[in-house]
Write a protein that holds these residues in place. Sequence first.
Motif, mmCIF file in Angstrom:
data_model
loop_
_atom_site.group_PDB
_atom_site.id
_atom_site.type_symbol
_atom_site.label_atom_id
_atom_site.label_comp_id
_atom_site.label_asym_id
_atom_site.label_seq_id
_atom_site.Cartn_x
_atom_site.Cartn_y
_atom_site.Cartn_z
ATOM 1 N N PRO B 162 0.855 -1.073 0.154
ATOM 2 C CA PRO B 162 0.045 0.089 -0.007
ATOM 3 C C PRO B 162 0.801 1.216 0.092
ATOM 4 O O PRO B 162 0.433 2.325 -0.457
ATOM 5 C CB PRO B 162 -0.738 -0.142 1.465
ATOM 6 C CG PRO B 162 0.098 -1.054 2.089
ATOM 7 C CD PRO B 162 0.468 -1.867 1.353
ATOM 8 N N TRP B 166 0.248 -0.030 -4.330
ATOM 9 C CA TRP B 166 -0.246 -1.560 -4.360
ATOM 10 C C TRP B 166 0.515 -2.314 -5.334
ATOM 11 O O TRP B 166 -0.068 -3.207 -5.920
ATOM 12 C CB TRP B 166 -1.606 -1.170 -4.796
ATOM 13 C CG TRP B 166 -2.770 -0.751 -3.647
ATOM 14 C CD1 TRP B 166 -3.246 0.373 -3.764
ATOM 15 C CD2 TRP B 166 -3.108 -1.333 -2.373
ATOM 16 N NE1 TRP B 166 -3.886 0.801 -2.555
ATOM 17 C CE2 TRP B 166 -3.697 -0.111 -1.760
ATOM 18 C CE3 TRP B 166 -2.673 -2.442 -1.643
ATOM 19 C CZ2 TRP B 166 -4.392 -0.479 -0.430
ATOM 20 C CZ3 TRP B 166 -3.109 -2.522 -0.164
ATOM 21 C CH2 TRP B 166 -3.967 -1.771 0.181
ATOM 22 N N CYS B 193 -7.866 -2.554 -5.232
ATOM 23 C CA CYS B 193 -7.214 -1.356 -4.885
ATOM 24 C C CYS B 193 -7.069 -0.109 -5.620
ATOM 25 O O CYS B 193 -6.854 0.773 -5.229
ATOM 26 C CB CYS B 193 -5.572 -1.869 -5.035
ATOM 27 S SG CYS B 193 -5.276 -3.137 -3.982
ATOM 28 N N SER B 195 -5.552 0.755 -8.262
ATOM 29 C CA SER B 195 -4.151 0.846 -8.637
ATOM 30 C C SER B 195 -4.235 0.573 -10.257
ATOM 31 O O SER B 195 -4.920 -0.099 -10.849
ATOM 32 C CB SER B 195 -3.169 -0.235 -8.149
ATOM 33 O OG SER B 195 -3.612 -1.412 -8.054
ATOM 34 N N CYS B 338 -6.710 6.785 3.331
ATOM 35 C CA CYS B 338 -6.321 6.120 1.928
ATOM 36 C C CYS B 338 -5.240 6.231 1.483
ATOM 37 O O CYS B 338 -4.857 7.427 1.233
ATOM 38 C CB CYS B 338 -7.547 6.699 0.930
ATOM 39 S SG CYS B 338 -7.361 6.053 -0.576
ATOM 40 N N ASN B 340 -3.555 5.473 -1.151
ATOM 41 C CA ASN B 340 -3.413 5.824 -2.747
ATOM 42 C C ASN B 340 -4.555 6.303 -3.362
ATOM 43 O O ASN B 340 -5.688 5.733 -3.321
ATOM 44 C CB ASN B 340 -2.736 4.683 -3.331
ATOM 45 C CG ASN B 340 -1.498 4.040 -2.960
ATOM 46 O OD1 ASN B 340 -0.703 4.662 -3.268
ATOM 47 N ND2 ASN B 340 -1.629 2.942 -2.366
ATOM 48 N N PRO B 342 -7.159 6.682 -5.821
ATOM 49 C CA PRO B 342 -7.364 5.670 -6.956
ATOM 50 C C PRO B 342 -7.273 6.013 -8.218
ATOM 51 O O PRO B 342 -7.634 7.332 -8.765
ATOM 52 C CB PRO B 342 -8.857 5.254 -6.900
ATOM 53 C CG PRO B 342 -9.388 6.305 -5.869
ATOM 54 C CD PRO B 342 -8.350 6.971 -5.121
ATOM 55 N N MET B 349 -9.345 0.982 -1.733
ATOM 56 C CA MET B 349 -8.962 0.478 -0.318
ATOM 57 C C MET B 349 -8.709 1.536 0.683
ATOM 58 O O MET B 349 -7.836 2.465 0.360
ATOM 59 C CB MET B 349 -7.943 -0.557 -0.215
ATOM 60 C CG MET B 349 -8.281 -1.724 -1.322
ATOM 61 S SD MET B 349 -9.668 -2.752 -0.303
ATOM 62 C CE MET B 349 -8.834 -3.589 1.025
ATOM 63 N N LYS B 351 -8.018 2.131 4.770
ATOM 64 C CA LYS B 351 -7.742 1.633 6.038
ATOM 65 C C LYS B 351 -8.588 2.284 7.364
ATOM 66 O O LYS B 351 -8.699 3.517 7.481
ATOM 67 C CB LYS B 351 -6.308 1.927 6.435
ATOM 68 C CG LYS B 351 -5.835 0.952 7.560
ATOM 69 C CD LYS B 351 -4.200 1.039 7.563
ATOM 70 C CE LYS B 351 -3.957 0.172 9.066
ATOM 71 N NZ LYS B 351 -2.379 -0.230 8.942
ATOM 72 N N TRP B 389 -9.799 -3.177 6.886
ATOM 73 C CA TRP B 389 -9.360 -1.951 5.751
ATOM 74 C C TRP B 389 -11.012 -2.017 5.111
ATOM 75 O O TRP B 389 -11.982 -2.789 5.846
ATOM 76 C CB TRP B 389 -8.529 -2.579 4.577
ATOM 77 C CG TRP B 389 -7.300 -2.327 4.907
ATOM 78 C CD1 TRP B 389 -6.434 -3.033 5.831
ATOM 79 C CD2 TRP B 389 -6.649 -1.425 4.249
ATOM 80 N NE1 TRP B 389 -5.280 -2.575 5.732
ATOM 81 C CE2 TRP B 389 -4.990 -1.740 4.833
ATOM 82 C CE3 TRP B 389 -6.625 -0.334 3.243
ATOM 83 C CZ2 TRP B 389 -4.227 -0.863 4.403
ATOM 84 C CZ3 TRP B 389 -5.641 0.311 2.844
ATOM 85 C CH2 TRP B 389 -4.160 -0.055 3.615
ATOM 86 N N ARG B 391 -13.314 -1.678 1.291
ATOM 87 C CA ARG B 391 -13.331 -1.440 0.150
ATOM 88 C C ARG B 391 -14.579 -0.604 -0.231
ATOM 89 O O ARG B 391 -15.674 -1.045 0.043
ATOM 90 C CB ARG B 391 -13.480 -2.891 -0.977
ATOM 91 C CG ARG B 391 -13.384 -2.512 -2.427
ATOM 92 C CD ARG B 391 -13.538 -3.661 -3.002
ATOM 93 N NE ARG B 391 -14.983 -4.109 -3.285
ATOM 94 C CZ ARG B 391 -15.514 -4.825 -4.089
ATOM 95 N NH1 ARG B 391 -14.680 -5.413 -4.829
ATOM 96 N NH2 ARG B 391 -16.674 -4.958 -4.142
#
Lengths: 416, 419
Positions: B162, B166, B193, B195, B338, B340, B342, B349, B351, B389, B391
């Motif tokens: 992460p 990711w 993710c 990513s 978060c 990252n 998106p 994803m 946390k 986590w 989603r």
Amino acid sequence: MENGTLNHGVDTGSTITIKGILSLLMQNIEEQTSKKRVISLGMGDPSAYSCFHTTHVAQEAVVDALQSDKFNGYAPTVGLPQTRRAIAEYLSRDLPYKLSSDDVFITSGCTQAIDVSLAMLAHPGANILLPRPGFPIYELCAGFRHLEVRYIDLLPDKGWEVDLDAVDVLADQNTVALVVINPGNPCGNVYSFEHLKKIAETAKKNKILIIADEVYGHLAFGKNPFVPMGVFGSEVPVLTLGSLSKRWIVPGWRLGWFVTSDPSGMYREPKTVERIKKYFDILGGPATFIQAAVPRILEQTDEAFFKKTINLLEHASDILCDTIKEIPCITCPLKPEGSMAIMVKLNISLLEDISDDIDFCFKLAKEESVVILPGTAVGLKNWVRITFAVDSSFLEEGLRRTKSFCQRHAKQLLRY
Amino acid sequence: MEENGEKRWNFWGMGKLNPQSKTSVRGLLMKIWGSVNKDDPRPLLPLGHGDPSPFPCFRTTPVAEDAVVDSLRSAKFNSYPPTSGLQPARSAIADYLSRDLPYTLSPDDVFLTIGCIQAIEITLRALARPGANILLPRPCFPFYDSYASSINLEVRYFDLNPEKGWEVDIESVEALTDENTVAMVIINPGNPCGSVYTHRHLKEIAETARKLGILVVTDEVYHHLTFGPNPFVPMGVFGSIVPVITLGSISKRWLVPGWRLGWLVISDPNGILRKSGIVECITDCLNMTSDPPTFIQGAVPQILEKTGEDFFSKTIDILREVAHICYEKIQEIPCITCPNKPEGSMFVMAKLNLSLLEDINDDTDFCLKLAKEESVVVLPGVAVGMKNWLRITFAVEPSVLEDGFGRMKAFYERHAKKQ
């Protein structure tokens, strides 16, 4: 030719698929650059012929569902509720009890329904009783699930009835089910009420359930009406498999069902239902908008459409039987009563240089551009399966060419 | 007529097909939906699953619908399809995918499947020789695990980092591989993710796989759905370095997951997969399974060739907008972070920081309570392999997303630990 070696490219040591062997036969024709048009009497799929087409109601029901834009998303894995309800009602019309929509699971064609039933029943050491001749997808799925296969012969001299004595002999405590295909593929038989009752009693006695493959349901035109095995669902649990494919002539739509016809409720036990649902969670089901069209298709299709199909099939089966009578090396034990195919026996001894059914079919394809299915593919060597759900002129020409092939290869008899 | 306890039926209560311990996305979502308060007059806000088709802003293109209607009404496609798919559909998909590759795919490399789900199924079945294992990313789309366990194929998980967008933790891939490892799976653009891997990273993955002697299965169901700085690069680009099996469908890019039209493609210009017999395994599996409807296959050439760029850009623009809203809104809620922003697909994803919450035990508890109190559904990360986590799906109508985060913030404030 020995078992396990290649016979015209067909590996008789492993399960042959119908599509596989038909495509080998077709390739044989292409290689010969035949000038004759190809006549295939090999596949149970009449949709290629203009006389056999689905009803306008069905087609427009699907168009409307698609254009509504309401069904582009995922359906619940067990199927749309309205589809399950509609199929439950449709099937209940012929049963002495009412199916609930919870008994119905929507599958991608009857093929997937076969996969589901075998997956649900398989466990280490289990075995399943399959009819011979039968439909090879059962063997393939059983192999994949490590289910041992035991064969129950269908008796040609008794209208292809199930050899029930063999069931008593072969069933043991690891046997999970008996598969019954009615109306019959490949034999073209339709079982009487009495025989179905005896099958149910035999299954009950041996403590096995019945997988009733009714993909050709209602396609009966002989003396016996179609009786669903589910009628005996209170005697013995029945898993009914079916689809729109044959009765509506739309095998390409892949809309089938897996139904627990079990009024005594064994299959309604929460744990069992859970297992079935969990399995459906990992399946890729049929297109949502096709599912959505099903209620309308089942409710609004005219009787006239069904009658028309039956008449076409009956007419074709008459042509078939009459012509077979004129071919000495082929005998037909049972005039077809339903479905779209029959099994006929080859008398190899009357033929000069033909070694078996596979050889017969390959040479027939090569010399006459006619494709029929070697019986080995469905479990009966030296028989052949001929499908008659084709245009009648096609059928006539195909049989004419087959007759001339047989005459050409007939053994010269001694004259005295 | 009724069965008493003594009557034993041979088929009773067994079967090793019992993935009871496996959490499925659907299963967990069902549970969470179940805890929604039915008396709540507010609309339920679904931020848990990957199907934007109910929302008007995510409507498919009329080109696709017309193609299917034409195909159906022609009455030429009511027959059984050939096992691997209708030839024109295979050709059209080969051409479509080849646009982004340095070599040309042959139609024979393309196999039509009932959505990407069946492509996954067939691939896993083809790879499942006795004793084999495959490598899956963590977090992952849970279907891989569910299906693998139902066919007794061992799975091993490598980490996605992460802290590094990711990306695949190459060392963990190397550590897990042994002589029975047959393949590694990557999902790019990433579910769950969000990513999008760079060319450099994909090349690194290809070279690693080659070194380890394993093939790469690339799940590209979200192909081209990217809106960040990294463009979509298909793994097949590196097909000469390592054999690649590409899985995809029209479901996401055309917003029609209910049409069930997917593909399994051999992206392997050196022909290694064919020589190894895997292609034969694939056709054997296809021989005993069902297919996508013939008339939908019949519409594929028209769908792939005639859909305009404007439809694709419109979808990307909306996704960019909602992804941005999602990322911004997450930052306003202290207990969710978060790592990252998106860049692709339809998910992110985030946390959970449980220490900032009063009476929430874990991610599942958070989601159940959120559903009950606020009628908002998000997926607990445990479903995808990352406990604690969440989603979150952002592929919904922008107003739904704003509303959903508003309610999530209220939920946080209500459950925040008193300082």
